[in-house]
Motif scaffolding. Structure first.
Motif, PDB file in Angstrom:
ATOM      1  N   VAL A 185      57.273  42.865  29.820  1.00 26.06           N
ATOM      2  CA  VAL A 185      58.628  42.397  30.124  1.00 26.06           C
ATOM      3  C   VAL A 185      58.958  42.561  31.608  1.00 26.06           C
ATOM      4  O   VAL A 185      59.603  41.708  32.206  1.00 26.06           O
ATOM      5  CB  VAL A 185      59.661  43.137  29.243  1.00 26.06           C
ATOM      6  N   LEU A 186      58.511  43.628  32.216  1.00 22.04           N
ATOM      7  CA  LEU A 186      58.881  43.911  33.599  1.00 22.04           C
ATOM      8  C   LEU A 186      57.894  43.392  34.625  1.00 22.04           C
ATOM      9  O   LEU A 186      58.244  43.302  35.810  1.00 22.04           O
ATOM     10  CB  LEU A 186      59.067  45.420  33.794  1.00 22.04           C
ATOM     11  N   LEU A 187      56.676  43.043  34.214  1.00 17.56           N
ATOM     12  CA  LEU A 187      55.671  42.663  35.202  1.00 17.56           C
ATOM     13  C   LEU A 187      54.991  41.335  34.887  1.00 17.56           C
ATOM     14  O   LEU A 187      55.099  40.384  35.671  1.00 17.56           O
ATOM     15  CB  LEU A 187      54.620  43.785  35.314  1.00 17.56           C
ATOM     16  N   VAL A 188      54.307  41.249  33.778  1.00 19.57           N
ATOM     17  CA  VAL A 188      53.463  40.091  33.504  1.00 19.57           C
ATOM     18  C   VAL A 188      54.282  38.822  33.272  1.00 19.57           C
ATOM     19  O   VAL A 188      54.029  37.782  33.888  1.00 19.57           O
ATOM     20  CB  VAL A 188      52.505  40.375  32.322  1.00 19.57           C
ATOM     21  N   ILE A 189      55.259  38.867  32.395  1.00 21.31           N
ATOM     22  CA  ILE A 189      56.065  37.672  32.107  1.00 21.31           C
ATOM     23  C   ILE A 189      56.811  37.192  33.353  1.00 21.31           C
ATOM     24  O   ILE A 189      56.793  35.995  33.649  1.00 21.31           O
ATOM     25  CB  ILE A 189      57.009  37.917  30.910  1.00 21.31           C
ATOM     26  N   PRO A 190      57.458  38.074  34.139  1.00 20.64           N
ATOM     27  CA  PRO A 190      58.089  37.587  35.376  1.00 20.64           C
ATOM     28  C   PRO A 190      57.098  36.984  36.367  1.00 20.64           C
ATOM     29  O   PRO A 190      57.411  35.998  37.038  1.00 20.64           O
ATOM     30  CB  PRO A 190      58.751  38.837  35.961  1.00 20.64           C
ATOM     31  N   LEU A 191      55.901  37.547  36.459  1.00 18.56           N
ATOM     32  CA  LEU A 191      54.903  36.982  37.371  1.00 18.56           C
ATOM     33  C   LEU A 191      54.452  35.596  36.916  1.00 18.56           C
ATOM     34  O   LEU A 191      54.302  34.687  37.732  1.00 18.56           O
ATOM     35  CB  LEU A 191      53.692  37.909  37.494  1.00 18.56           C
ATOM     36  N   ILE A 192      54.251  35.428  35.622  1.00 14.34           N
ATOM     37  CA  ILE A 192      53.865  34.112  35.107  1.00 14.34           C
ATOM     38  C   ILE A 192      54.994  33.108  35.342  1.00 14.34           C
ATOM     39  O   ILE A 192      54.767  31.988  35.810  1.00 14.34           O
ATOM     40  CB  ILE A 192      53.506  34.203  33.606  1.00 14.34           C
ATOM     41  N   THR A 193      56.217  33.503  35.056  1.00 21.79           N
ATOM     42  CA  THR A 193      57.370  32.622  35.272  1.00 21.79           C
ATOM     43  C   THR A 193      57.519  32.268  36.743  1.00 21.79           C
ATOM     44  O   THR A 193      57.750  31.105  37.092  1.00 21.79           O
ATOM     45  CB  THR A 193      58.649  33.304  34.759  1.00 21.79           C
ATOM     46  N   ALA A 194      57.385  33.246  37.610  1.00 15.17           N
ATOM     47  CA  ALA A 194      57.506  32.998  39.053  1.00 15.17           C
ATOM     48  C   ALA A 194      56.408  32.065  39.542  1.00 15.17           C
ATOM     49  O   ALA A 194      56.651  31.188  40.382  1.00 15.17           O
ATOM     50  CB  ALA A 194      57.444  34.317  39.814  1.00 15.17           C
ATOM     51  N   HIS A 195      55.200  32.221  39.004  1.00 14.63           N
ATOM     52  CA  HIS A 195      54.106  31.353  39.423  1.00 14.63           C
ATOM     53  C   HIS A 195      54.398  29.901  39.066  1.00 14.63           C
ATOM     54  O   HIS A 195      54.274  29.008  39.897  1.00 14.63           O
ATOM     55  CB  HIS A 195      52.791  31.799  38.789  1.00 14.63           C
ATOM     56  N   PHE A 196      54.796  29.670  37.828  1.00 16.72           N
ATOM     57  CA  PHE A 196      55.063  28.297  37.413  1.00 16.72           C
ATOM     58  C   PHE A 196      56.300  27.734  38.100  1.00 16.72           C
ATOM     59  O   PHE A 196      56.344  26.555  38.436  1.00 16.72           O
ATOM     60  CB  PHE A 196      55.173  28.199  35.891  1.00 16.72           C
TER      61      PHE A 196
END
Length: 171
Positions: A86-97
């Protein structure tokens, strides 16, 4: 002070590296699922299929409740997995796209910028030739080392860009 900030700089660089590589993002997600599944399977004495299923459901924060940890080690692992996702992986994926969607395809390339600069220099030279031929004095050219607009320019802040002129009413 720089020594104290060094670990944070490393973490920041690692996050930027992760965010800029879809393969790394997907690979880290899959690795996290497998590692969490293996650890969960050992701690909770579950089959590998159940452990991986638990890791996927927990990482996605769905939490069906069909499999849940009963030991403090399993609960700690679940808390770490959920927090990391919730705090790292999902935001990074969202930010990348999101960054891929925001890319300005109309932005000038370096070569185009250099070509425009050369064209402006040629036009300036032609203008100077025409002005001298007809006896017209041109205003002096701005210094090359100072920006025409932006910080450090001679223009007042409210006159530096077309956007600021639209915002500010002229009285």
């Amino acid at each position: 002070m720089d020594v104290l900030l060094l670990p944070f700089r490393w973490v920041y660089r690692a996050l930027v590296w992760f965010a800029n590589s879809p393969r790394t993002l997907i690979g880290s997600y899959l690795l996290m699922i497998v590692v969490a599944g293996v650890i969960y399977g050992e701690v909770e004495a579950r089959s590998p299929a159940d452990a991986v299923w638990w890791a996927v459901v927990t990482a996605s924060t769905v939490g069906y409740g069909d499999i849940s940890p009963t030991t403090w080690q399993g609960r700690t692992l679940a808390a770490l997995l959920i927090s990391t996702m919730v705090l790292l992986v999902i935001p990074l994926i969202t930010a990348h796209f999101a960054s891929r969607l925001i890319v300005d395809d109309d932005a000038f390339e370096h070569e185009e910028q250099e070509q425009l600069k050369a064209d402006v220099r040629r036009m300036r030279a032609l203008l100077e030739q025409l002005a001298s031929k007809h006896g017209i004095e041109l205003p002096p050219e701005p210094p090359a080392n100072r920006p025409v607009s932006g910080p450090g320019s001679a223009a007042p802040v409210w006159e530096r860009s077309a956007r600021s002129r639209r915002r500010r009413p002229r009285w």
